[in-house]
Scaffold this active site. Structure first.
Site, PDB file in Angstrom:
ATOM      1  CB  ALA A  22      -0.911   4.297   0.481  1.00 29.51           C
ATOM      2  CB  THR A  23       1.549   8.070   3.682  1.00 28.65           C
ATOM      3  OG1 THR A  23       2.786   7.365   3.586  1.00 28.65           O
ATOM      4  CG2 THR A  23       1.430   8.726   5.052  1.00 28.65           C
ATOM      5  CB  THR A  24      -4.159   6.805   3.622  1.00 29.31           C
ATOM      6  OG1 THR A  24      -3.767   6.566   2.272  1.00 29.31           O
ATOM      7  CG2 THR A  24      -5.604   7.238   3.672  1.00 29.31           C
ATOM      8  CD  GLU A  38       1.316   8.155  -0.872  1.00 29.77           C
ATOM      9  OE1 GLU A  38       1.905   8.199  -1.961  1.00 29.77           O
ATOM     10  OE2 GLU A  38       0.543   7.238  -0.535  1.00 29.77           O
ATOM     11  CB  SER A 191       4.458   7.195   0.748  1.00 28.51           C
ATOM     12  OG  SER A 191       3.818   6.077   1.310  1.00 28.51           O
TER      13      SER A 191
END
Lengths: 212, 245
Positions: A22-24, A38, A191
């Site tokens: 993930a990209t958080t 995302e 992501s």
């Protein structure tokens, strides 16, 4: 975060435990907080979903954005939400952001030997203003001005580092966050598929979803 | 049956209501409290003051020993009246609740929340079989996120918030003075002076040698502090000298 862990099973063959990437991101602004993640949910080489949701509301002024196992983040956030509601009813005032982060930290640490596989950014507005806290798998609580977690974090945090300024407005910071996520998804295979924003100001929480 | 049911059959078990809807054991517990040596609490914008009259049983008693005023947490104090031994049990619980609030929420517990928790325990002891109610009223005073607050619980478990309150044998005398002299804009120093005056006057009225204990929690430091004997004597001299009647 390690996205693929290798281990040997009883027969001595390699086993794979896939943890979705993930990209958080979370950013503190002068007039609020932005949380973003995302939307891709991947199981190994398979994109399980293009419409996964990794940002959550906890109260009407606090939210969380997560990376890791989607099941774990959903359960964790629901439990924190329950404690936040109980706090409000009991104390007659909304739970502060720091306390919500601490509750989550306690829940994570209580499962130290069989952890929830989630990195979380808890953020929101309270009497002290806007703030975010970064939590790892075992429940460390680290306050910050901006943060990135997940497999795309290395890329995204560089963009934030370069573009972040103290006292940015939510409007300015949102474009920076979008740029950071875009950089990450273009090089991180786990992501992608759009961004969910959770913008928290003194007027409440606003959710927005954007495609690239 | 007479209109006013006499206690007798209805005060053996506390879980039994009398025909006119009273719980005699709980009322007797209130009586214990109302006969106890007076305690008081005063809240002002600069902090809270708790005060207690402590009866001296022998001259050999350690003057620094206090059994009616307790530190519950840094920002939170309690004054107790009634059965001292019952009170200690509740104070122990209050201390545990305040520490567990810090662990759970990374925050000092609200004065109202701790009062509610202790009220919950007291309520249990008015409803369970084989127990008796706590013969204690507790005034909690603290400085929390909502400001400087005073709450009082009675043996039934109910609680109320106050600007200033007194419980015990001289309640009426003290509340008379408080009603007369309490102002919203009292400074902390004035509030201490008022607390010392209330307790000293009520003791003098009974012709007893006063021993007054005072605790302050200033909003500025949010730290519990017990006044020394000398500080209290200075305050007592202060209002004697001012020629107040």
């Amino acid at each position: 975060m390690e996205t693929e862990e290798q281990d040997l099973n009883e027969q001595g063959q390699p086993q794979h435990f896939w943890i979705p990437g993930a990209t958080t991101l979370g950013v503190v602004c002068s007039d609020g907080v932005i949380l973003a993640s995302e939307k891709r949910v991947s199981y190994g080489y398979m994109v399980m979903s293009r419409v996964g949701k990794k940002v959550f509301t906890i109260t009407d002024r606090i939210g969380a954005a997560c990376a890791g196992m989607v099941s774990d983040m959903q359960i964790l956030v629901r439990e924190v939400e329950a404690y936040a509601n109980l706090f409000r009813l009991d104390a007659g005032r909304p739970i502060p952001v720091k306390s919500a982060a601490k509750v989550m930290s306690n829940l994570l640490f209580s499962r130290r030997l069989f952890p929830y596989i989630t990195q979380t950014i808890v953020g929101g507005m309270d009497d002290e203003g806007a703030s975010i806290y970064v939590l790892d798998v075992l429940g460390s609580v680290i306050p910050d001005k901006f943060a990135a977690v997940g497999s795309g974090a290395e890329i995204a945090v560089g963009v934030l580092e370069e573009g972040y300024k103290e006292n940015m407005t939510v409007k300015e910071a949102k474009e920076l966050v979008f740029r950071a996520v875009k950089s990450a998804v273009s090089r991180d295979i786990m992501s992608g598929d759009g961004v969910d924003f959770l913008t928290i100001t003194k007027d409440g929480i606003q959710e927005e979803s954007r495609k690239f | 049956m007479s209109i006013f049911a006499a206690p007798g059959a209805y005060d053996r078990a506390i879980t039994v209501f009398s025909p006119d809807g009273r719980l005699f054991q709980v009322e007797y517990a209130l009586e214990t409290v109302n006969r106890g040596a007076t305690i008081l609490g005063i809240a002002c914008s600069e902090g809270v003051v708790l005060g207690a009259e402590e009866k001296i049983e022998t001259k050999l008693q350690d003057p620094n020993f206090t059994w009616k005023l307790y530190e519950v947490d840094d920002h939170l104090g309690a004054a107790v009246v009634g059965l001292g031994s019952d009170a200690r049990i509740l104070i122990d619980q209050a201390r545990i609740y305040s520490q567990s609030n810090r662990l759970m929420y990374d925050e000092a517990i609200d004065t109202e929340t701790i009062t509610k928790r202790i009220g919950d325990i007291k309520q249990l002891y008015t409803q369970h079989a084989g127990v008796r109610p706590f013969g204690v009223s507790i005034i909690f005073g603290g400085v929390d996120k909502t400001g400087s607050r005073i709450f009082s619980t009675d043996p039934s478990g109910s609680y109320r918030g106050y600007k200033a309150v007194a419980v015990g044998i001289d309640r009426e005398t003290v509340e008379g003075i408080l009603k007369e002299e309490y102002r919203e804009d009292l400074s902390l120093d004035e509030a201490i002076k008022l607390a010392v005056k209330c307790l000293t006057k009520s003791l003098e009225a009974r012709g007893e040698q006063p021993r007054v204990k005072i605790v302050v929690i200033p909003s500025e430091t949010k730290k519990f502090r017990m006044l020394s004997e000398k500080e209290i004597e200075d305050y007592q001299r202060g209002f004697e000298g001012s020629g107040a009647p």
